[in-house]
Structures are given as C-alpha cells and as structure tokens.
Enzyme design. Structure first.
Site, PDB file in Angstrom:
ATOM      1  N   SER A 140      33.093 -12.679 -33.364  1.00  0.00           N
ATOM      2  CA  SER A 140      32.730 -12.419 -34.433  1.00  0.00           C
ATOM      3  C   SER A 140      34.181 -11.736 -35.441  1.00  0.00           C
ATOM      4  O   SER A 140      34.660 -12.690 -35.837  1.00  0.00           O
ATOM      5  CB  SER A 140      31.246 -11.759 -34.198  1.00  0.00           C
ATOM      6  OG  SER A 140      30.605 -11.984 -35.718  1.00  0.00           O
ATOM      7  N   ASP A 254      24.396 -21.334 -32.848  1.00  0.00           N
ATOM      8  CA  ASP A 254      24.661 -20.111 -33.967  1.00  0.00           C
ATOM      9  C   ASP A 254      24.286 -19.780 -35.224  1.00  0.00           C
ATOM     10  O   ASP A 254      24.238 -20.900 -36.544  1.00  0.00           O
ATOM     11  CB  ASP A 254      26.610 -19.926 -34.321  1.00  0.00           C
ATOM     12  CG  ASP A 254      26.167 -18.251 -34.287  1.00  0.00           C
ATOM     13  OD1 ASP A 254      25.856 -17.720 -34.879  1.00  0.00           O
ATOM     14  OD2 ASP A 254      27.676 -17.936 -34.336  1.00  0.00           O
ATOM     15  N   HIS A 284      24.198 -17.054 -31.396  1.00  0.00           N
ATOM     16  CA  HIS A 284      26.097 -16.176 -31.527  1.00  0.00           C
ATOM     17  C   HIS A 284      27.571 -15.534 -30.467  1.00  0.00           C
ATOM     18  O   HIS A 284      28.197 -16.274 -30.179  1.00  0.00           O
ATOM     19  CB  HIS A 284      25.604 -14.977 -32.987  1.00  0.00           C
ATOM     20  CG  HIS A 284      26.580 -14.958 -33.208  1.00  0.00           C
ATOM     21  ND1 HIS A 284      27.741 -14.793 -34.020  1.00  0.00           N
ATOM     22  CD2 HIS A 284      27.249 -13.253 -32.795  1.00  0.00           C
ATOM     23  CE1 HIS A 284      28.949 -14.559 -34.180  1.00  0.00           C
ATOM     24  NE2 HIS A 284      28.723 -13.301 -34.061  1.00  0.00           N
TER      25      HIS A 284
END
Length: 314
Positions: A140, A254, A284
């Site tokens: 991320s 996501d 995610h």
C-alpha cells in the site's frame, strides 16, 4: 544507531512522548528481535528483525526489507516474515515515522519525501549489517515508498515486491479542494482516516483485529496525503527507470487504493523485469485475505522468490 532493545518497546504518544508497552512478540517459534534506529533528524524508528532457523545448517540466502502501509505497523507482518524466513531469508520491517511504536508526531509528514528518506537510512544500515542488497517488499503506502525508492534509484535493490501499492487513489474534486485548503492552512491537522476496515480483507477476523489494534492509526493529515499525491506522480513518471526484477500482487476488488495505478505502473516498467499477478476477487490486504486466496498469494510470492533466489542457492 541500530541496537537491540534491552527493555520493553515503547508506544510513542502524541509528539513523540512514550509509554510502556508489551514485550517482544513470538509466534510459532519465530521471534522478532526489536531494536531502534535513529534517523538523521533524531526520530527513532522501531525495527523488527526475523532470522531463519539456524538449525537448517545454511547461511541466509538474502534479506528482505518490509515497508508497511498507511496507519498500520510492522507487527502485522509476523506471518509474512515466517514465510520469508522459511525460504531462507532474513527479514527486517520497521514502523514508519508517526506510526506504530516509532517516534514522530502521529501521521505527520513534514515534507513529501520523509518516508523515502527514512527507507534510505534503513536500507543503508541493513547493507552495513549484512553486506548484501535487500529485496524490498512494500504494501500500500509502503508499496508506493518502495516503488519510488527503486525507480528513483535512491539505492540499488536486489528485487522489488509490491503488494496493492498506492499508485493511484480515488479522490473526488471536493476531496482535492478540501485537501488543498488543509495543506495550506493546517497541514498537520489530524482528520479521520477514510480507510474502511471492511475493505481490507474478506476475512472477518482480520477486520476485527485491525479495528481492535491500539497501534493502528485512525487519523490522517494533509501533509501525509500530499506525500501520496507527490509520490504517485513521480513513481508513475519514473516507472521505466526500474532496474531490479519486480513482482506486483494486486487485488482486483481493492477499494482502498485504485488498482488501475498498478496497471499503469506495470505497463511502463521494463518488460524484461516486470511480473504482475492480478487476484480478481482480492481486497486490499492480499497477504491477509480469506482462504483459499491467502494461500494462493503466498504461493505466488514464494514461487517467484525461489526463481530469483536460485542463483545464490548452495
């Protein structure tokens, strides 16, 4: 400075003040050695280091640096470290500044490259300690930092693994307007973090643990968001400058970051270095997904790493 901790780690409160916390964690026999490294500006970051089982009789095949995502901390990567150590790799992760048990004002980035500069110092210390180039694994926001690090050629790396990297966000015009106002007037003002924990994983236990984790941050600042916006544009512009083999693990469902950013970055990266695996139903946190998807993600990662570790195997 990189030294073993001789007492319980501390959880910094607002402004870097500290409070006592729990002892070093252990799971399934693999213990994380906790230490601290002081950055050039004096901020101390918490490090976790895992070593392969020495009873295997072989020297480690390499090292991995894990860069975690927004609002979380490196303690959430114990299970990832276990898989990597099982391959014969030593692993180091760290809590980014303003996150977890590291120092620094909570969720504040004083300039857009703050996290990138910290990774450079963490990288340098690891290279000095182990005398080898690390594999970078970023998730991320950590994936954005790792992608920028590699494409800007801040330091050489052995390989790059990106998990749901934040290479594009879904920001409405109204959100961008508010961001610009806050960036001008109050860049350090903490506002609610928009991450919906339900969108992290299909596994309800993962969601529950995330919500109950006292080290997970619930706010964000305009300064941190600006580091995303600046970093995403620069990473996309520099994708063709990648020099290391890269694996991208992307959750097609996501909703925390826009996976289209991963597709764009991949398309512009050198064709002979890039590999991307798209998990259509994945949310995610692909390393924390419900089974059987979680095992599929780790199988993909381990197969790719084995191919890239093969030249060094004895």
């Amino acid at each position: 400075m990189d030294k073993p901790m001789t007492e319980d780690p501390v959880h910094p409160a607002e402004g870097g003040q500290s409070a006592r916390a729990e002892a070093p964690e252990a799971a399934r026999g693999l213990v994380a050695l906790q230490s601290r490294q002081r950055m050039r500006d004096g901020t101390e970051l918490l490090l976790r280091t895992w070593e392969p089982d020495p009873r295997g009789g072989s020297a480690p095949l390499g090292c991995v640096l894990i860069v975690h995502g927004l609002a979380e901390h490196s303690g959430r990567y114990q299970h990832v470290a276990e898989v990597l150590c099982g391959l014969g790799l030593r692993v180091r992760a760290y809590d980014q500044r303003g996150h977890g048990a590291s120092g620094g004002a909570r969720m504040v980035a004083d300039h857009p490259d703050s996290y990138l500069d910290d990774l450079a110092e963490i990288h340098d210390a690891a290279v000095r300690a182990w005398n080898e180039l690390p594999i970078l694994l970023g998730h991320s926001m950590g994936g954005l930092v790792a992608a920028r690090f590699a494409t800007a050629r801040v330091r050489p790396v052995r390989a790059l693994v990106l998990s749901s990297p934040a290479l594009a966000l879904r920001l409405s015009p109204a959100m961008m307007t508010l961001h610009r106002v806050l960036l001008t007037l109050a860049p350090r003002l903490r506002v609610p973090n928009p991450i919906d924990a339900r969108m992290l994983s299909h596994d309800p236990q993962v969601v529950a643990r995330y919500r109950a984790d006292p080290l997970v941050q619930t706010t964000i600042t305009a300064g941190v968001l600006e580091s995303f916006i600046h970093g995403m544009a620069q990473a996309q512009a520099d994708a063709a400058r990648l020099e290391a083999p890269m694996l991208m693990l992307v959750g097609g469902a996501d909703r925390v970051v826009d996976p289209a950013g991963s597709r764009t970055f991949f398309e512009h990266a050198p064709a002979d270095l890039r590999e991307q695996v798209w998990f259509d139903q994945g949310y995610h946190e692909v390393f924390n997904e419900a089974e059987p998807l979680r095992s599929e993600v780790f199988a993909t990662l381990t197969e790719w790493l084995r191919r890239h570790l093969a030249p060094l195997q004895r």
